[in-house]
Scaffold this active site. Structure first.
Site, PDB file in Angstrom:
ATOM      1  N   GLU A 104       2.814   2.861   1.644  1.00 47.35           N
ATOM      2  CA  GLU A 104       3.240   4.183   1.204  1.00 47.35           C
ATOM      3  C   GLU A 104       3.659   4.673   0.748  1.00 47.35           C
ATOM      4  O   GLU A 104       4.352   5.834   1.437  1.00 47.35           O
ATOM      5  CB  GLU A 104       4.264   2.885   0.278  1.00 47.35           C
ATOM      6  N   GLU A 124       3.167  -7.317   0.137  1.00 45.01           N
ATOM      7  CA  GLU A 124       3.628  -7.233  -1.063  1.00 45.01           C
ATOM      8  C   GLU A 124       4.389  -8.804  -1.254  1.00 45.01           C
ATOM      9  O   GLU A 124       3.963  -9.330  -2.160  1.00 45.01           O
ATOM     10  CB  GLU A 124       4.200  -6.296  -1.652  1.00 45.01           C
TER      11      GLU A 124
HETATM   12  C1  LIG Z   1       5.778  -0.733  -6.781  1.00 46.36           C
HETATM   13  C2  LIG Z   1       4.717  -0.938  -6.348  1.00 46.36           C
HETATM   14  C3  LIG Z   1       4.192  -1.901  -5.668  1.00 46.36           C
HETATM   15  C4  LIG Z   1       2.857  -1.818  -5.346  1.00 46.36           C
HETATM   16  C5  LIG Z   1       2.916  -2.990  -3.787  1.00 46.36           C
HETATM   17  C6  LIG Z   1       1.535  -2.515  -4.066  1.00 46.36           C
HETATM   18  O1  LIG Z   1       1.028  -2.192  -2.709  1.00 46.36           O
HETATM   19  S1  LIG Z   1       1.245  -4.238  -4.102  1.00 46.36           S
HETATM   20  C7  LIG Z   1      -0.310  -4.500  -3.023  1.00 46.36           C
HETATM   21  C8  LIG Z   1      -1.005  -4.888  -1.866  1.00 46.36           C
HETATM   22  N1  LIG Z   1      -1.824  -4.699  -1.092  1.00 46.36           N
HETATM   23  C9  LIG Z   1      -2.022  -6.217  -0.678  1.00 46.36           C
HETATM   24  O2  LIG Z   1      -1.573  -6.792  -1.347  1.00 46.36           O
HETATM   25  C10 LIG Z   1      -3.959  -5.655  -0.741  1.00 46.36           C
HETATM   26  C11 LIG Z   1      -4.706  -6.233  -1.072  1.00 46.36           C
HETATM   27  N2  LIG Z   1      -6.046  -6.636  -0.580  1.00 46.36           N
HETATM   28  C12 LIG Z   1      -6.465  -7.414   0.961  1.00 46.36           C
HETATM   29  O3  LIG Z   1      -5.678  -7.578   1.309  1.00 46.36           O
HETATM   30  C13 LIG Z   1      -7.391  -7.285   1.193  1.00 46.36           C
HETATM   31  O4  LIG Z   1      -8.948  -7.153   0.172  1.00 46.36           O
HETATM   32  C14 LIG Z   1      -8.252  -6.193   2.046  1.00 46.36           C
HETATM   33  C15 LIG Z   1      -8.080  -5.253   1.367  1.00 46.36           C
HETATM   34  C16 LIG Z   1      -8.508  -6.430   3.294  1.00 46.36           C
HETATM   35  C17 LIG Z   1     -10.043  -6.419   1.719  1.00 46.36           C
HETATM   36  O5  LIG Z   1     -10.006  -7.657   3.019  1.00 46.36           O
HETATM   37  P1  LIG Z   1     -12.148  -7.755   2.384  1.00 46.36           P
HETATM   38  O6  LIG Z   1     -12.195  -9.580   2.494  1.00 46.36           O
HETATM   39  O7  LIG Z   1     -12.580  -6.744   3.643  1.00 46.36           O
HETATM   40  O8  LIG Z   1     -11.881  -8.070   1.070  1.00 46.36           O
HETATM   41  P2  LIG Z   1     -11.276  -8.410  -0.224  1.00 46.36           P
HETATM   42  O9  LIG Z   1     -10.450  -8.816  -0.167  1.00 46.36           O
HETATM   43  O10 LIG Z   1     -12.730  -9.379  -0.911  1.00 46.36           O
HETATM   44  O11 LIG Z   1     -11.475  -7.270  -1.498  1.00 46.36           O
HETATM   45  C18 LIG Z   1     -12.976  -7.040  -1.965  1.00 46.36           C
HETATM   46  C19 LIG Z   1     -12.254  -6.370  -3.193  1.00 46.36           C
HETATM   47  O12 LIG Z   1     -11.137  -5.914  -3.686  1.00 46.36           O
HETATM   48  C20 LIG Z   1      -9.808  -6.467  -4.816  1.00 46.36           C
HETATM   49  N3  LIG Z   1      -9.147  -6.353  -3.818  1.00 46.36           N
HETATM   50  C21 LIG Z   1      -8.789  -5.991  -2.881  1.00 46.36           C
HETATM   51  N4  LIG Z   1      -7.279  -5.747  -2.784  1.00 46.36           N
HETATM   52  C22 LIG Z   1      -6.865  -5.177  -3.925  1.00 46.36           C
HETATM   53  C23 LIG Z   1      -5.378  -4.557  -4.737  1.00 46.36           C
HETATM   54  N5  LIG Z   1      -4.851  -3.814  -4.342  1.00 46.36           N
HETATM   55  N6  LIG Z   1      -5.958  -4.338  -6.099  1.00 46.36           N
HETATM   56  C24 LIG Z   1      -6.785  -5.105  -6.618  1.00 46.36           C
HETATM   57  N7  LIG Z   1      -7.869  -5.795  -5.853  1.00 46.36           N
HETATM   58  C25 LIG Z   1      -7.764  -5.603  -5.167  1.00 46.36           C
HETATM   59  C26 LIG Z   1     -10.886  -7.758  -4.317  1.00 46.36           C
HETATM   60  O13 LIG Z   1     -10.252  -8.660  -5.230  1.00 46.36           O
HETATM   61  C27 LIG Z   1     -12.026  -8.046  -4.017  1.00 46.36           C
HETATM   62  O14 LIG Z   1     -12.452  -8.005  -5.154  1.00 46.36           O
HETATM   63  P3  LIG Z   1     -14.115  -8.447  -5.625  1.00 46.36           P
HETATM   64  O15 LIG Z   1     -14.414  -7.896  -7.547  1.00 46.36           O
HETATM   65  O16 LIG Z   1     -15.293  -7.769  -5.124  1.00 46.36           O
HETATM   66  O17 LIG Z   1     -13.687  -9.616  -5.487  1.00 46.36           O
END
Ligand SMILES: CC/C=C/CC(=O)SCCNC(=O)CCNC(=O)[C@H](O)C(C)(C)COP(=O)(O)OP(=O)(O)OC[C@H]1O[C@@H](n2cnc3c(N)ncnc32)[C@H](O)[C@@H]1OP(=O)(O)O
Length: 726
Positions: A104, A124
């Site tokens: 976004e 989302e």
């Molecule tokens: C009004 C506001 C509206 C906003 C809408 C949004 O933006 S909601 C969020 C939308 N985004 C997502 O759903 C993405 C979620 N993340 C992923 O799909 C994956 O993590 C990835 C980015 C594709 C990376 O995948 P990969 O396999 O490489 O790593 P991990 O999944 O293990 O992630 C690494 C660590 O990062 C943490 N994490 C990932 N995304 C987020 C996030 N959006 N917010 C917070 N934390 C996130 C994940 O939990 C892992 O943490 P660890 O502590 O290492 O387990």
């Protein structure tokens, strides 16, 4: 949080900085706003570039933050609008991922350059939300309604090449994305920005917009099964087609708030973190992901090309691991080979649609044999013959003679004792259970079972293999049925008891399907085949000739038992494969379940024979007896140290047993119902059915209620000494 630098006097760079994925926390967004204001105020700056640190643009809003009250009410849209309104061209340099709020932010930019390996999307919907940063209004304006609706309602990640075709990005580069973005920024200095501001564009018209939207809604509703987010995503996109931008944004916000407070979003976000938590496995003996290293698997073997073996071979080939597929004789080998080739051809076709290829005709990648000697050089073997302990032991004895000493020996079993299988080898430390779910090349769950002697390296290797196969691996201890099936037994048992007491398969299935399961317990048994469990019951002395004479028909080992499933099998009703089971089907192998008057008559006769008084059973009782008995078993599993936390059981249920993800898994569901209520109901049902141990409340559940119903993440701290049975 967001670093402001200059690439040249004319170009300001704002770098999003929040490892590991540059999530858009409040400080990141505030720093972004400060950077924009600073660039705006500096007359020497002529263009701005936004990128992310460490090769990742941004994975969107900080999902942890949704549960924090102080971040609620903060509108990402405000920051996206600020970017779009900027009087100097803003270029997004997309590397790694631009997901959710990350995309976004990029949509607020006037230009987008992506690296060829970057992935974009609005996922989302998968965490129970909708793109709440004005994405539902900008994306349709940029790429049209059909493509936007698909991306927003499925949450799928799209590769940069597809993004370019859709017009989502302006340029895709194979080399340095930052340099390409700088080049583009310099080129567009001074060009008019109005046409690049997506909020000012109309949504491209479709000749049949109304018909298109109606059809899309019907399709979504059919798949949704009470999962709210896809339909609300749809409504937000429809608003874009009907309302001016500002009104569409208001509608988006309204719908976003409905989802945020729906409970489903919390469940799905819990599931997101649970999936990641299970990767950090531990055992009660102190081995864990931190102190164990996996061994590389350069070549694997699969023994047995039945339904499970075929799927496992397919998974390994798809993961580019060379495989030796072994059967006991040429006839079985040829049947298995044909089936595997068919599966691989279908997978290759699916992959071609995403511009990927699958090479499976090369004998160095896939070899079929009946000769055990071909297993001499493999690094790992997965035995997938049918559930027969003497047969499995015979195979493992052979394997420990033939395979190289370092080879790992895995058994694909859904219930059998790993230690007993391992006892047939000279290397029990190398033996590990790998419970795949059918169809094994599709289902994501892999239950990884360690035995008494399994080494941490063997566990770590199985976990790593799961990752390579794109599965969700969950490490559990060894007990009959492990975690998943052990919880499933009381669920199915209750379903059958409910039939005895007056219900019908279609009524029980309906309640559980309304709850969100893809199929209820009877449809599921028909699909899996009733003969599998029958064979297991016979093996355990519960059915068939091994039951001692004089045993009451409805009792085994002093507990209530229902011989109804045995009765069906004795009548050759094994489910879909025979065209008859709990339901009737159009033909053997048919899939359309129809209520069967034969079964209804049998039930009536059965109740008469056993003097069971029929009563009306309401939906609440059906749901509670099936689900609470399953959950109750989950508490025992936790108390015994078989699983290391409730998240593990929830991930198993979501990925292996069709538990509706928007309900977070059985243990999360119990926490939302409230443990005191679960306990009270179990107590009531147990009093009514004292001969059913599965309804007797678990000691651990009682303890959690006694200490005041703590939140799920604290449950395990109330197990003073985790006692593993091993
Ligand atoms: C009004 C506001 C509206 C906003 C809408 C949004 O933006 S909601 C969020 C939308 N985004 C997502 O759903 C993405 C979620 N993340 C992923 O799909 C994956 O993590 C990835 C980015 C594709 C990376 O995948 P990969 O396999 O490489 O790593 P991990 O999944 O293990 O992630 C690494 C660590 O990062 C943490 N994490 C990932 N995304 C987020 C996030 N959006 N917010 C917070 N934390 C996130 C994940 O939990 C892992 O943490 P660890 O502590 O290492 O387990």
């Amino acid at each position: 949080m967001a670093q402001y630098t200059s690439a040249s006097t004319a170009l300001a760079v704002i770098r999003l900085r929040n490892p590991p994925v540059n999530a858009l926390s409040l400080p990141v967004l505030q720093a972004l706003e400060d950077g924009l204001k600073r660039a705006d105020a500096d007359p020497s700056v002529k263009a701005i570039m936004i990128c992310g640190e460490n090769g990742k643009f941004s994975a969107g809003a900080d999902i942890q933050g949704f549960s924090l009250p102080k971040t609620r009410g903060i509108s990402l849209g405000h920051f996206v609008s600020l970017i779009e309104r900027c009087e100097k061209p803003v270029v997004a340099a997309i590397e790694g991922v631009a997901l959710g709020g990350g995309l976004e932010v990029a949509l607020g930019c006037h230009y987008r350059v992506a690296h060829v390996k970057a992935r974009m999307g609005l996922p989302e919907v998968t965490i129970g939300l909708l793109p709440g940063g004005e994405g539902t209004q900008r994306l349709p304006r940029l790429i049209g309604v059909p493509a936007a609706l698909d991306i927003i309602t499925t949450g799928r990640h799209i590769p940069a090449t597809e993004a370019l075709k859709l017009g989502l990005v302006d340029e895709v580069v194979e080399e340095n994305t930052i340099e390409a973005a700088i080049r583009l920024a310099n080129k567009v200095i001074g060009q008019p920005l109005e046409p690049r501001r997506l909020s000012l564009r109309p949504v491209p018209k479709l000749p049949n917009m109304e018909a298109f939207l109606s059809e899309a809604l019907v399709k979504l509703k059919k798949q949704a099964r009470r999962y709210l987010a896809p339909e609300l995503c749809f409504q937000a996109v429809r608003a874009a087609t009907e309302l001016p931008f500002a009104d569409g944004v208001r509608k988006e916000r309204e719908l976003f708030n409905v989802l945020l407070t729906s409970g489903q979003a919390q469940a799905l976000q819990y599931a997101f973190f649970a999936e990641r938590a299970v990767q950090k496995w531990t055992t009660p003996h102190g081995s864990s992901w931190q102190n164990a290293s996996p061994q590389p698997i350069h070549k694997a073997a699969v023994i047995g090309l039945g339904t499970m073996g075929r799927g496992i071979v397919t998974s390994l080939v798809k993961a580019s691991i060379p495989v030796v597929a072994l059967e006991q004789n040429l006839e079985y080998l040829n049947t298995g080979r044909k089936a595997v080739m068919l599966l691989l051809e279908r997978e290759a076709m699916k992959m071609e649609q995403g511009a990927q290829t699958l090479d499976f005709h090369n004998p160095a990648r896939l070899q079929f044999t009946v000769d055990f000697d071909a297993l001499r050089d493999v690094d790992l073997v997965i035995e997938a013959v049918f559930e027969n302990m003497p047969l499995k032991k015979e195979i493992f004895q052979k394997l420990s003679r033939i395979c190289k000493p370092a080879a790992f020996l895995c058994t694909n079993t859904s219930a059998l004792n790993i230690d007993e299988i391992a006892s047939a080898t000279s290397r029990p430390q190398q033996v590990v259970g790998t419970h795949f779910f059918s169809p094994a090349h599709i289902m994501r769950l892999l239950e990884i079972i360690y035995g008494h002697h399994t080494s941490p390296t063997a566990i770590a290797t199985a976990v790593q293999l799961g990752k390579v196969l794109k599965k969700v691996g969950v490490v559990v201890g060894n007990c009959f049925g492990f975690a998943g099936n052990r919880m499933m037994f009381p669920y199915v048992e209750q379903a059958v008891f409910l039939l005895e007491e007056g219900s019908r398969p279609e009524a029980v299935d309906q309640v559980l399907e309304d709850f969100g399961f893809k199929i209820g317990p009877f449809r599921m048994s028909d699909l899996a085949g009733l003969d599998v469990a029958w064979r297991s019951r016979k093996g355990r002395g519960l059915a068939g000739d091994s039951v001692p004479p004089g045993t009451p028909a409805r009792q085994r080992h002093g507990r209530r038992y229902s011989p109804l499933p045995d009765l069906l099998c004795e009548n050759g009703r094994f489910g879909q494969k025979t065209g008859k089971g709990w339901y009737q089907y159009e033909k053997a192998g048919g899939r359309t379940a129809k209520p069967d008057p034969w079964l209804h008559n049998v039930l009536t006769q059965y109740r008469d024979t056993h003097h069971i008084k029929t009563r009306f059973i309401d939906q609440e009782e059906i749901l509670e007896r099936c689900l609470f008995s399953l959950i109750n078993e989950g508490f025992d599993i936790l108390a015994e140290g078989i699983a290391s936390g409730p998240e593990h059981l929830d991930v198993i249920y979501i990925h292996g047993y069709g538990w509706p993800k928007h309900r977070g898994g059985p243990m999360f569901y119990a926490s939302t119902v409230g443990l005191p209520r679960v306990l009270a109901k179990l107590q009531r049902y147990s009093e009514a059915h004292p001969d059913v141990p599965a309804l007797r409340p678990s000691t651990f559940l009682k303890k959690l209620v006694a200490v005041g119903n703590p939140p799920l993440k604290e449950w395990m701290s109330y197990l003073s000494r985790p006692s593993n049975k091993l």
